[in-house]
Write an enzyme that holds these catalytic residues in place. Structure first.
Site, PDB file in Angstrom:
ATOM      1  N   CYS A  95     -22.153   0.765  26.187  1.00 27.23           N
ATOM      2  CA  CYS A  95     -23.534   1.257  26.229  1.00 27.23           C
ATOM      3  C   CYS A  95     -24.503   0.110  26.551  1.00 27.23           C
ATOM      4  O   CYS A  95     -25.376   0.254  27.409  1.00 27.23           O
ATOM      5  CB  CYS A  95     -23.932   1.877  24.893  1.00 27.23           C
ATOM      6  SG  CYS A  95     -23.569   3.637  24.779  1.00 27.23           S
TER       7      CYS A  95
ATOM      8  N   HIS B 154     -29.892   8.328  22.426  1.00 28.46           N
ATOM      9  CA  HIS B 154     -29.181   9.122  21.417  1.00 28.46           C
ATOM     10  C   HIS B 154     -30.088   9.725  20.346  1.00 28.46           C
ATOM     11  O   HIS B 154     -29.646  10.567  19.572  1.00 28.46           O
ATOM     12  CB  HIS B 154     -28.071   8.282  20.800  1.00 28.46           C
ATOM     13  CG  HIS B 154     -27.038   7.869  21.819  1.00 28.46           C
ATOM     14  ND1 HIS B 154     -26.182   8.769  22.402  1.00 28.46           N
ATOM     15  CD2 HIS B 154     -26.761   6.669  22.395  1.00 28.46           C
ATOM     16  CE1 HIS B 154     -25.405   8.134  23.274  1.00 28.46           C
ATOM     17  NE2 HIS B 154     -25.747   6.861  23.284  1.00 28.46           N
TER      18      HIS B 154
ATOM     19  N   HIS C  12       0.800  -1.237   0.000  1.00 28.90           N
ATOM     20  CA  HIS C  12       0.000   0.000   0.000  1.00 28.90           C
ATOM     21  C   HIS C  12       0.824   1.276   0.000  1.00 28.90           C
ATOM     22  O   HIS C  12       0.257   2.368   0.088  1.00 28.90           O
ATOM     23  CB  HIS C  12      -0.929   0.014   1.217  1.00 28.90           C
ATOM     24  CG  HIS C  12      -1.919  -1.111   1.239  1.00 28.90           C
ATOM     25  ND1 HIS C  12      -2.988  -1.162   0.367  1.00 28.90           N
ATOM     26  CD2 HIS C  12      -2.017  -2.217   2.018  1.00 28.90           C
ATOM     27  CE1 HIS C  12      -3.707  -2.259   0.631  1.00 28.90           C
ATOM     28  NE2 HIS C  12      -3.137  -2.924   1.614  1.00 28.90           N
TER      29      HIS C  12
ATOM     30  N   ARG D  48     -17.251   0.829  22.424  1.00 31.95           N
ATOM     31  CA  ARG D  48     -18.194   1.835  22.941  1.00 31.95           C
ATOM     32  C   ARG D  48     -19.613   1.266  22.948  1.00 31.95           C
ATOM     33  O   ARG D  48     -20.369   1.467  23.904  1.00 31.95           O
ATOM     34  CB  ARG D  48     -18.136   3.105  22.085  1.00 31.95           C
ATOM     35  CG  ARG D  48     -18.848   4.287  22.719  1.00 31.95           C
ATOM     36  CD  ARG D  48     -18.084   4.739  23.952  1.00 31.95           C
ATOM     37  NE  ARG D  48     -18.861   5.601  24.827  1.00 31.95           N
ATOM     38  CZ  ARG D  48     -19.706   5.144  25.754  1.00 31.95           C
ATOM     39  NH1 ARG D  48     -19.912   3.852  25.884  1.00 31.95           N
ATOM     40  NH2 ARG D  48     -20.346   5.976  26.540  1.00 31.95           N
TER      41      ARG D  48
END
EC number: 2.8.5.2
Lengths: 135, 283, 109
Positions: B244, B203, B103, B240
């Site tokens: 939650c 949210h 790459h 995350r």
């Protein structure tokens, strides 16, 4: 003026808190200050301490200290298990005598900065930082 | 006593206005160069959600935290990007190859994070950046795959994300990705745990309000991986999500699970139009 | 902690004579405070960077005594005088005896 037994007890307890707690909390701080100043008198002002009024997270609280011409600035966190945070010693190549870093605060407490000024005298500033999430 | 009660009530009434946890109006420019779109018209698929503007989590943070993200030398997340550059250039595995061998420079990854998670035709599945990296590690390098969201994986994801900073998030939700996207949407609106909370409960319906002492954001993931002040390291979106779901007192899905891959695609698509910010800085 | 520690420093590459420049530094380090306990309740021993020293052409700019209250991945910002072209030398001292170094050149034109 007459007090009931309960009121008397409450007053006594209150008085004990007022006299004992600040003294105990301050003793460790004053020891650290005395070590830094050699027991010299410390004036209010002459050093700037910048910290947020409310820290978003006690784990990383940005602070900045500055004192014109200072040779050293010590930072203490009065409410931490061990109060010393850092001592910044400025050398001949320092520009403005200021430094910022990020510190840990275990809870809402006073941050104290003591600067050793160019003339050898000492200056003090303090600020309360409220911490809702401890670091 | 009556007066005291009245004062207390007045304080309660005033409090929400004085301490509203809503988004601010600051502008995010990184290093004085990269201008970020942190508020955008909600993508079409969000019609009917009650959200007409999507807002980066950056707007929900205190000025001091916002400031850290605005300069790469203050952003502690960037140290891990540096570490990933070392990894990028280091040959590993039986093929004796590094990322750089195929790459070239990490800059070749520009645009990748903006469009991931993405349908992979050969594999016949939607893949996250970390899945694609592990595919390279196993099949091209002959190296061990990294555990999901573990330090080397999340650091590499941050390096790749940093190449797309400022580009708008633009994940495809139609065509072959549609099925996974629908699955993610289902998860987003499913109530989990003893507290019976869906992603949407906080949210979508309550962003801008407080949850305990903290602000509720829209839960956007355009800023992931994110350096959290809380644990002083880079955090992945799946970790995350896990946090939650755990907070709803539920058994959570695993990082890298098909459920979280689907949720990542769906949540990321709710931020289509916002800039890629990773590595961002959050509470 | 000696592995994976990588300093970052930001120093302008040029300045005018006598100018004051702002320097920013960041280093990856856990800064284990000695206050935390592991999952079995044992105290995790303190392991921090305890000193950060910066010189310009071998003269001190700033010398910081660091305590466990400094956050993980320590960040510092400060100012230095640049009377002539030269080299900033940055040194971090770890509790375990490791020393991490970086340097940066600045040209006065």
């Amino acid at each position: 003026m007459q007090f009931t037994r309960r009121e008397t007890l409450a007053l006594g307890a209150g008085a004990a808190l007022v006299t004992v707690l600040p003294f105990r909390a301050n003793a460790a701080i004053e020891d650290h200050v005395a070590e830094f100043t050699g027991g010299a008198e410390v004036a209010e002002g002459g050093v700037t301490l910048t910290a947020p009024e409310i820290a978003e997270n006690g784990n990383t609280v940005p602070i900045e200290v500055a004192a014109e011409g200072a040779s050293a600035i010590m930072v203490l966190a009065a409410g931490n298990p061990t109060p010393p945070v850092a001592t910044f010693n400025f050398g001949p190549m320092a520009g403005a005598h200021r430094a910022s870093t990020r510190i840990r605060l275990a809870g809402t407490q006073d941050i104290i900065a003591i600067a050793k000024l160019a003339d050898g005298s000492f200056a003090r500033a303090s600020q309360e930082v409220k911490v809702t999430i401890g670091g | 006593m009556k007066l005291k009660a009245l004062t207390a009530m007045a304080a309660l009434l005033v409090a929400p206005a004085a301490f509203a946890g809503g988004a601010d109006d600051d502008t995010l420019v990184i290093n004085g160069e990269i201008e970020m779109t942190t508020k955008a018209d909600a993508p079409e698929h969000m019609e009917g959600t009650g959200i007409d503007q999507v807002i980066s989590g950056w707007h929900f943070r205190a000025d001091e935290t916002q400031q850290i993200q605005m300069d790469d030398f203050e952003n502690q997340g960037m140290i891990f990007v540096d570490q990933a550059i070392n990894t990028w250039n280091t040959a590993e595995g039986s093929a004796g190859q590094s990322c750089a061998d195929c790459h070239n420079d990490p800059e070749s990854m520009a645009g990748v994070t903006a469009t991931y998670p993405k349908w992979n035709e050969d594999a016949g599945e939607v893949r996250t950046v970390q899945m694609q990296v592990n595919d390279c590690r196993v099949n091209r390098m002959g190296a061990e795959p990294w555990p999901y969201d573990a330090a080397p994986a999340i650091n590499m994801e941050a390096l790749i994300a940093s190449q797309s900073r400022g580009m708008p998030v633009d994940v495809a939700i139609d065509g072959p990705a549609a099925e996974t996207w629908e699955q993610g949407k289902d998860i987003y609106y499913t109530r989990y745990g003893q507290l019976e909370l869906a992603c949407a409960s906080c949210h979508e319906e309550n962003y801008g309000n407080y949850i305990r002492a903290d602000h509720l954001s829209q839960g956007q993931i355009n800023g992931f991986p994110t350096y959290r002040l809380k644990n002083a390291k880079l955090n992945g979106a799946h970790s995350r999500f896990k946090g939650c779901v755990r907070d709803t007192r539920a058994e959570t899905f695993a990082t890298g699970s098909p459920e979280f891959v689907a949720l990542e695609l769906y949540v990321k698509s709710r931020g289509n139009g916002l800039s890629v910010e990773g590595p961002s800085v959050r509470n | 902690m000696a592995s994976g520690v990588r300093p970052r420093v930001k120093v302008p590459s040029t300045a005018s004579a006598g100018e004051t420049v702002t320097i920013k530094t960041l280093i990856s380090h856990q800064m284990e405070s000695g206050q935390r306990k592991d999952s079995e309740g044992n105290t995790i021993p303190r392991s921090i960077i305890n000193r950060f020293h910066v010189t310009f052409n071998d003269e001190t700019v700033i010398d910081v005594k660091m305590e466990p209250a400094i956050s993980t991945n320590p960040y510092f910002e400060f100012e230095a005088k640049v009377p002539e072209s030269g080299t900033f030398q940055f040194t971090w001292y770890d509790d375990d005896g490791s020393v991490y170094e970086d340097s940066a050149e600045i040209t006065v034109g």
